[in-house]
Design a protein around this motif. Structure first.
Motif, PDB file in Angstrom:
ATOM      1  N   ARG A   4       0.771  -1.037  -0.001  1.00  0.00           N
ATOM      2  CA  ARG A   4      -0.104   0.022  -0.183  1.00  0.00           C
ATOM      3  C   ARG A   4       0.865   1.271  -0.098  1.00  0.00           C
ATOM      4  NH1 ARG A   4      -2.948  -3.441   3.524  1.00  0.00           N
ATOM      5  NH2 ARG A   4      -4.856  -3.830   2.764  1.00  0.00           N
ATOM      6  N   GLU A   5       0.582   2.226  -0.932  1.00  0.00           N
ATOM      7  CA  GLU A   5       1.310   3.369  -0.893  1.00  0.00           C
ATOM      8  C   GLU A   5       0.134   4.746  -0.886  1.00  0.00           C
ATOM      9  OE1 GLU A   5       4.354   5.905  -1.023  1.00  0.00           O
ATOM     10  OE2 GLU A   5       4.608   3.568  -1.217  1.00  0.00           O
ATOM     11  N   PRO A   6      -0.005   5.136   0.224  1.00  0.00           N
ATOM     12  CA  PRO A   6      -1.027   6.190   0.461  1.00  0.00           C
ATOM     13  C   PRO A   6      -0.459   7.479  -0.366  1.00  0.00           C
ATOM     14  CG  PRO A   6      -0.159   5.528   2.638  1.00  0.00           C
ATOM     15  CD  PRO A   6       0.924   4.644   1.585  1.00  0.00           C
ATOM     16  N   ARG A   7      -1.346   8.022  -0.873  1.00  0.00           N
ATOM     17  CA  ARG A   7      -1.061   9.237  -1.645  1.00  0.00           C
ATOM     18  C   ARG A   7      -2.340  10.281  -1.054  1.00  0.00           C
ATOM     19  NH1 ARG A   7       3.454   8.544  -4.022  1.00  0.00           N
ATOM     20  NH2 ARG A   7       3.357   6.628  -5.238  1.00  0.00           N
ATOM     21  N   GLU A   8      -2.212  11.574  -1.715  1.00  0.00           N
ATOM     22  CA  GLU A   8      -3.020  12.625  -0.993  1.00  0.00           C
ATOM     23  C   GLU A   8      -4.521  12.333  -0.998  1.00  0.00           C
ATOM     24  OE1 GLU A   8      -4.100  17.276  -2.105  1.00  0.00           O
ATOM     25  OE2 GLU A   8      -1.982  16.482  -2.111  1.00  0.00           O
ATOM     26  N   GLU A   9      -5.114  11.895  -2.107  1.00  0.00           N
ATOM     27  CA  GLU A   9      -6.520  11.568  -2.394  1.00  0.00           C
ATOM     28  C   GLU A   9      -6.732  10.225  -2.532  1.00  0.00           C
ATOM     29  OE1 GLU A   9      -8.317  13.962  -4.937  1.00  0.00           O
ATOM     30  OE2 GLU A   9      -7.637  15.764  -4.195  1.00  0.00           O
ATOM     31  N   ARG A  10      -5.579   9.444  -2.945  1.00  0.00           N
ATOM     32  CA  ARG A  10      -5.813   7.940  -3.328  1.00  0.00           C
ATOM     33  C   ARG A  10      -4.876   7.155  -2.546  1.00  0.00           C
ATOM     34  NH1 ARG A  10     -10.325   7.130  -6.224  1.00  0.00           N
ATOM     35  NH2 ARG A  10     -10.651   8.914  -7.942  1.00  0.00           N
ATOM     36  N   THR A  11      -5.027   5.691  -2.386  1.00  0.00           N
ATOM     37  CA  THR A  11      -3.991   4.699  -1.974  1.00  0.00           C
ATOM     38  C   THR A  11      -3.798   3.967  -3.069  1.00  0.00           C
ATOM     39  OG1 THR A  11      -4.986   4.928   0.247  1.00  0.00           O
ATOM     40  CG2 THR A  11      -3.767   2.936  -0.461  1.00  0.00           C
ATOM     41  N   GLU A  12      -2.358   3.649  -3.616  1.00  0.00           N
ATOM     42  CA  GLU A  12      -2.034   2.953  -4.485  1.00  0.00           C
ATOM     43  C   GLU A  12      -2.007   1.396  -4.009  1.00  0.00           C
ATOM     44  OE1 GLU A  12       1.176   4.269  -6.511  1.00  0.00           O
ATOM     45  OE2 GLU A  12       0.100   6.041  -7.528  1.00  0.00           O
ATOM     46  N   VAL A  13      -2.760   0.353  -4.508  1.00  0.00           N
ATOM     47  CA  VAL A  13      -2.490  -0.919  -3.805  1.00  0.00           C
ATOM     48  C   VAL A  13      -2.047  -1.733  -4.791  1.00  0.00           C
ATOM     49  CG1 VAL A  13      -3.989  -2.818  -2.757  1.00  0.00           C
ATOM     50  CG2 VAL A  13      -4.691  -0.580  -2.333  1.00  0.00           C
ATOM     51  N   THR A  14      -0.825  -2.464  -4.638  1.00  0.00           N
ATOM     52  CA  THR A  14      -0.401  -3.201  -5.541  1.00  0.00           C
ATOM     53  C   THR A  14      -0.461  -4.667  -4.934  1.00  0.00           C
ATOM     54  OG1 THR A  14       1.283  -1.665  -5.928  1.00  0.00           O
ATOM     55  CG2 THR A  14       1.905  -4.070  -6.608  1.00  0.00           C
ATOM     56  N   PHE A  15      -1.107  -5.437  -6.008  1.00  0.00           N
ATOM     57  CA  PHE A  15      -1.379  -7.044  -5.718  1.00  0.00           C
ATOM     58  C   PHE A  15       0.046  -7.557  -6.026  1.00  0.00           C
ATOM     59  CE2 PHE A  15      -5.395  -4.965  -5.792  1.00  0.00           C
ATOM     60  CZ  PHE A  15      -6.160  -5.531  -4.803  1.00  0.00           C
ATOM     61  N   VAL A  16       0.287  -8.579  -5.208  1.00  0.00           N
ATOM     62  CA  VAL A  16       1.870  -9.069  -5.781  1.00  0.00           C
ATOM     63  C   VAL A  16       1.702 -10.620  -5.391  1.00  0.00           C
ATOM     64  CG1 VAL A  16       4.433  -9.201  -5.258  1.00  0.00           C
ATOM     65  CG2 VAL A  16       3.013  -7.167  -4.909  1.00  0.00           C
ATOM     66  N   LEU A  17       1.853 -11.386  -6.609  1.00  0.00           N
ATOM     67  CA  LEU A  17       2.070 -13.065  -6.555  1.00  0.00           C
ATOM     68  C   LEU A  17       3.595 -13.477  -6.958  1.00  0.00           C
ATOM     69  CD1 LEU A  17      -1.397 -13.473  -8.439  1.00  0.00           C
ATOM     70  CD2 LEU A  17      -0.841 -13.803  -5.967  1.00  0.00           C
ATOM     71  N   PRO A  18       3.679 -14.593  -6.418  1.00  0.00           N
ATOM     72  CA  PRO A  18       4.740 -15.212  -7.012  1.00  0.00           C
ATOM     73  C   PRO A  18       4.889 -15.362  -8.661  1.00  0.00           C
ATOM     74  CG  PRO A  18       3.993 -16.408  -4.919  1.00  0.00           C
ATOM     75  CD  PRO A  18       3.070 -15.314  -5.507  1.00  0.00           C
ATOM     76  N   ALA A  19       5.912 -15.588  -9.062  1.00  0.00           N
ATOM     77  CA  ALA A  19       5.997 -15.846 -10.698  1.00  0.00           C
ATOM     78  C   ALA A  19       5.313 -16.745 -11.036  1.00  0.00           C
ATOM     79  CB  ALA A  19       7.425 -15.603 -11.164  1.00  0.00           C
ATOM     80  N   ASP A  20       5.272 -17.881 -10.425  1.00  0.00           N
ATOM     81  CA  ASP A  20       4.465 -19.097 -11.230  1.00  0.00           C
ATOM     82  C   ASP A  20       3.508 -19.825 -10.186  1.00  0.00           C
ATOM     83  OD1 ASP A  20       6.285 -19.993  -9.134  1.00  0.00           O
ATOM     84  OD2 ASP A  20       7.358 -21.439 -10.427  1.00  0.00           O
ATOM     85  N   THR A  21       3.143 -19.215  -9.281  1.00  0.00           N
ATOM     86  CA  THR A  21       2.205 -19.653  -8.287  1.00  0.00           C
ATOM     87  C   THR A  21       0.808 -18.597  -8.043  1.00  0.00           C
ATOM     88  OG1 THR A  21       3.831 -20.682  -7.163  1.00  0.00           O
ATOM     89  CG2 THR A  21       1.604 -20.694  -6.175  1.00  0.00           C
ATOM     90  N   PRO A  22      -0.366 -19.212  -8.415  1.00  0.00           N
ATOM     91  CA  PRO A  22      -0.718 -20.186  -9.304  1.00  0.00           C
ATOM     92  C   PRO A  22      -0.085 -20.011 -10.797  1.00  0.00           C
ATOM     93  CG  PRO A  22      -2.553 -18.884  -9.121  1.00  0.00           C
ATOM     94  CD  PRO A  22      -1.459 -18.083  -8.321  1.00  0.00           C
ATOM     95  N   PRO A  23       0.184 -21.185 -11.425  1.00  0.00           N
ATOM     96  CA  PRO A  23       0.688 -21.035 -12.814  1.00  0.00           C
ATOM     97  C   PRO A  23      -0.584 -20.518 -13.865  1.00  0.00           C
ATOM     98  CG  PRO A  23      -0.019 -23.203 -12.352  1.00  0.00           C
ATOM     99  CD  PRO A  23       0.022 -22.722 -11.032  1.00  0.00           C
ATOM    100  N   GLY A  24       0.085 -20.062 -14.791  1.00  0.00           N
ATOM    101  CA  GLY A  24      -0.983 -19.214 -16.042  1.00  0.00           C
ATOM    102  C   GLY A  24      -1.414 -17.757 -15.487  1.00  0.00           C
ATOM    103  N   PRO A  25      -2.224 -17.371 -16.227  1.00  0.00           N
ATOM    104  CA  PRO A  25      -2.585 -15.975 -16.191  1.00  0.00           C
ATOM    105  C   PRO A  25      -3.734 -15.834 -14.794  1.00  0.00           C
ATOM    106  CG  PRO A  25      -3.937 -16.870 -17.683  1.00  0.00           C
ATOM    107  CD  PRO A  25      -2.664 -17.827 -17.401  1.00  0.00           C
ATOM    108  N   VAL A  26      -3.561 -14.558 -14.101  1.00  0.00           N
ATOM    109  CA  VAL A  26      -4.286 -14.412 -13.110  1.00  0.00           C
ATOM    110  C   VAL A  26      -4.833 -12.956 -12.912  1.00  0.00           C
ATOM    111  CG1 VAL A  26      -4.142 -13.875 -10.509  1.00  0.00           C
ATOM    112  CG2 VAL A  26      -3.006 -15.812 -11.629  1.00  0.00           C
ATOM    113  N   SER A  27      -6.278 -12.777 -12.774  1.00  0.00           N
ATOM    114  CA  SER A  27      -6.967 -11.489 -12.634  1.00  0.00           C
ATOM    115  C   SER A  27      -6.994 -10.895 -11.397  1.00  0.00           C
ATOM    116  CB  SER A  27      -7.890 -11.434 -13.762  1.00  0.00           C
ATOM    117  OG  SER A  27      -7.794 -11.488 -14.933  1.00  0.00           O
ATOM    118  N   VAL A  28      -7.188  -9.882 -10.803  1.00  0.00           N
ATOM    119  CA  VAL A  28      -7.731  -9.329  -9.683  1.00  0.00           C
ATOM    120  C   VAL A  28      -9.120  -8.696 -10.073  1.00  0.00           C
ATOM    121  CG1 VAL A  28      -7.418  -7.668  -7.896  1.00  0.00           C
ATOM    122  CG2 VAL A  28      -5.344  -8.870  -8.911  1.00  0.00           C
ATOM    123  N   VAL A  29      -9.889  -9.406  -9.519  1.00  0.00           N
ATOM    124  CA  VAL A  29     -11.482  -9.016  -9.575  1.00  0.00           C
ATOM    125  C   VAL A  29     -11.956  -8.610  -8.202  1.00  0.00           C
ATOM    126  CG1 VAL A  29     -11.728 -10.453 -11.562  1.00  0.00           C
ATOM    127  CG2 VAL A  29     -12.409 -11.526  -9.269  1.00  0.00           C
ATOM    128  N   GLY A  30     -12.615  -7.371  -8.298  1.00  0.00           N
ATOM    129  CA  GLY A  30     -13.366  -6.838  -7.234  1.00  0.00           C
ATOM    130  C   GLY A  30     -14.228  -5.943  -7.581  1.00  0.00           C
TER     131      GLY A  30
END
Length: 91
Positions: A4-30
């Protein structure tokens, strides 16, 4: 893992996963992307992990999950709270 990186009006949230777990493409849905797969897809970083950043309003709460290949859904354990199968993310 979440970064998490707080900014003045927003927070930048970075979703981090290992390179190969789980394998294949991944999406963050919300609720911040109408639960549409493919909008927030982690990409490789120099450190070998995959990451995608979402900018969210400060002092807000959002529900999210990951969707991986093969219709494999999983939550983000570092989000803090759970709402059923969803992770609850507080900015």
């Amino acid at each position: 893992m979440l970064e998490r990186e707080p900014r003045e009006e927003r927070t930048e949230v970075t979703f981090v996963l290992p390179a190969d777990t789980p394998p294949g493409p991944v999406s963050v849905v919300g609720d911040f992307n109408d639960r549409q797969p493919g909008i927030h897809t982690p990409a490789p970083r120099e450190d070998g992990e995959r990451a995608v950043t979402v900018r969210l309003p400060n002092e807000s709460t959002h529900s999210c999950r990951y969707l991986a290949a093969g219709d494999y859904w999983f939550s983000e354990p570092s989000a803090g709270d759970q709402d059923g199968p969803d992770s609850r993310l507080h900015t």
